[in-house]
Enzyme design. Sequence first.
Site, mmCIF file in Angstrom:
data_model
loop_
_atom_site.group_PDB
_atom_site.id
_atom_site.type_symbol
_atom_site.label_atom_id
_atom_site.label_comp_id
_atom_site.label_asym_id
_atom_site.label_seq_id
_atom_site.Cartn_x
_atom_site.Cartn_y
_atom_site.Cartn_z
ATOM 1 C CG LEU A 1 -1.443 1.108 1.194
ATOM 2 C CD1 LEU A 1 -3.025 1.281 0.426
ATOM 3 C CD2 LEU A 1 -2.570 1.696 3.052
ATOM 4 C CB SER A 2 1.086 4.303 0.574
ATOM 5 O OG SER A 2 1.192 5.421 1.003
#
Length: 320
Positions: free
Chosen positions: A143-144
């Site tokens: 994520l991210s």
Amino acid sequence: MKPTLPLLFAALAACGPGPDGLVVGTRQDGLVQETGFGSNPGGLALYLELPASPRPSPALVVALHGCTQTASSYATIGWNELAEAEGFLVAYPQVTTNGGCFDWFDTAQQTRTGAQVTSILQMVSHLEQTRGVDPSRVFVTGLSAGAAMTNVLLAVAPDVFSRGAVMAGVPFGCATTLAEGFGCMSTPPDKTPADWAAKVSAVAGGLPAPRVMLWHGDADGTVRLSSLSEEVDQWAGVNGIDAIADATSTVGPATRREFRSGAGLTLVESWTVSGMGHGTPVDVAAGCGAAGAYNLDVKLCASARAAEFFGLLSSAPPDA
């Protein structure tokens, strides 16, 4: 989502403790830390989810957290329950320096010999040797900042990670400094598939292209939605296919687009989640994940969909 998946998660919610103090169903604090996996130049910690009954030569999913997250907080998005049900391992590398962020934007990290990359590859090799992980079934997700690092790993080591699932990421090679990284997150450059693919080809060493699943919320104010189309361009270009969707469908709040080979195999797929901000889609009512700052309960389980894409679900046999 296949109708079997909510039932799978609901059944797991009633499970009890597993080995090494692991608890099936509520696994937030039950990870096992493992040391001695190599020289670890990136200074990463390794935490593991070990199922009670691993399959022979189990698969491995490497899951990379975002900034401000830890392995423990990121391990609440549904992967652990899937691992328990399907007998694969999940490795959660954790950044212990630099504010807890993977350095995806640093050119020194964008090679196979980058410090953090090396540490992660050492983790994989260690688990192959000590836990019997099948080298042909190693996958990566994040994520991210962890998503951007997922793109790095897919670019520099596709022989290790044959498939990946990227949650709110940016294309590989989008930035070479931290300042460029912030600019890339807000306004990624508009490049052709060939130009994006060339960045990967420069570091991939002629290795086979990975298959890639890409997720993004259309209300993401941290990493803008325009990154998604640039990622599609990049991985379609790497796989030698065009960036025009061959199939489009609606799954809950998401629009799924599949980009296929001439033989009809989905090599790249994108998921645009309507109304979702910056985070990982979870489905709490179905037992997939726990709601949190970056666990967004949109009634769609990205982890289960990624497991299906990786060929890890017994209810969905792997494709060719």
